[in-house]
Design a protein around this motif. Sequence first.
Motif, PDB file in Angstrom:
ATOM      1  N   GLU A  37       0.833  -1.211   0.000  1.00  0.00           N
ATOM      2  CA  GLU A  37       0.000   0.000   0.000  1.00  0.00           C
ATOM      3  C   GLU A  37       0.863   1.254   0.000  1.00  0.00           C
ATOM      4  N   LEU A  38       1.938   1.252   0.789  1.00  0.00           N
ATOM      5  CA  LEU A  38       2.807   2.419   0.857  1.00  0.00           C
ATOM      6  C   LEU A  38       3.591   2.626  -0.439  1.00  0.00           C
ATOM      7  N   ALA A  39       3.969   1.535  -1.100  1.00  0.00           N
ATOM      8  CA  ALA A  39       4.717   1.649  -2.355  1.00  0.00           C
ATOM      9  C   ALA A  39       3.843   2.194  -3.472  1.00  0.00           C
ATOM     10  N   GLY A  40       2.553   1.847  -3.468  1.00  0.00           N
ATOM     11  CA  GLY A  40       1.660   2.308  -4.516  1.00  0.00           C
ATOM     12  C   GLY A  40       2.125   1.839  -5.883  1.00  0.00           C
ATOM     13  N   ASP A  41       2.191   2.762  -6.824  1.00  0.00           N
ATOM     14  CA  ASP A  41       2.642   2.435  -8.180  1.00  0.00           C
ATOM     15  C   ASP A  41       4.150   2.557  -8.346  1.00  0.00           C
ATOM     16  N   GLY A  42       4.841   2.937  -7.274  1.00  0.00           N
ATOM     17  CA  GLY A  42       6.285   3.138  -7.371  1.00  0.00           C
ATOM     18  C   GLY A  42       7.079   1.894  -7.037  1.00  0.00           C
TER      19      GLY A  42
END
Length: 258
Positions: A37-42
């Motif tokens: 969740e914290l990484a997202g699309d990165g």
Amino acid sequence: MTSSDYWDAEMARRYDEGSAAMFAPEVLEPVVDTLAELAGDGAALEFAIGTGRVGIPLLERGVRVHGIELSQPMVDQLREKVDATHLPVTTGDMATTVVDGEFSLVYLVFNSIGNLRTQEEQVTCFRNAARHLAPGGRFVIELWVPGIRRMPPGQNAVPFNVDDRHLGFDTYDVVTQQGTSHHYFRNDDGSVGYGASNFRYIWPAECDLMAQLAGLEFESRAADWHGTPFMADSESHVSVWRKPVDAALPQTERPQRP
């Protein structure tokens, strides 16, 4: 040069088996859920990736993962599970090793920042995390709260695990914040094996100061990966710091705060 203990081939070979409880779905899934969740699309960068306990399932969630690992034997164990094309790993220490690219997430789990046994190296590790983060990216640490609160005067050891197969206790030097984890294992043939690892413990408030020195802003702290509120008697914490969105802007272009 790093103060960290080095995991040799024999230790690396036994690592997954000795840490089997940390691979259990009920332990690992909340970790991966939070990090994904914290990484997202990165992309995500894991310091001390080890044999890939967290990095591999995070990769399987669709997050691009790069690792840094001091021990080549640990990387060799990881390579038996996934190749370098899918999960690149740079061999080196997590305080100074630099990899290409920017990341939305840098993370360091399972008390591993304590492997850096000087305050200077730990501060440098925070700065290295900040160096790799894109503006708005986050640095996450999972760390236990030092058990010295349970030591009566004159005692220097605290048990952390006692069962039929494993006896573990930590010894502390409260002056230098140095400690050693001692492990006694009962083998299948009835013999007893011993292993030890050294660490420097850090209080949560000291982590916040290290983050501030690295230019990171405190965002949140929970007692575990389930988001349990962090309280005075919590024995661990999952802490998140954020790189300011305006960190990459020249000073003259940064928004002025009142």
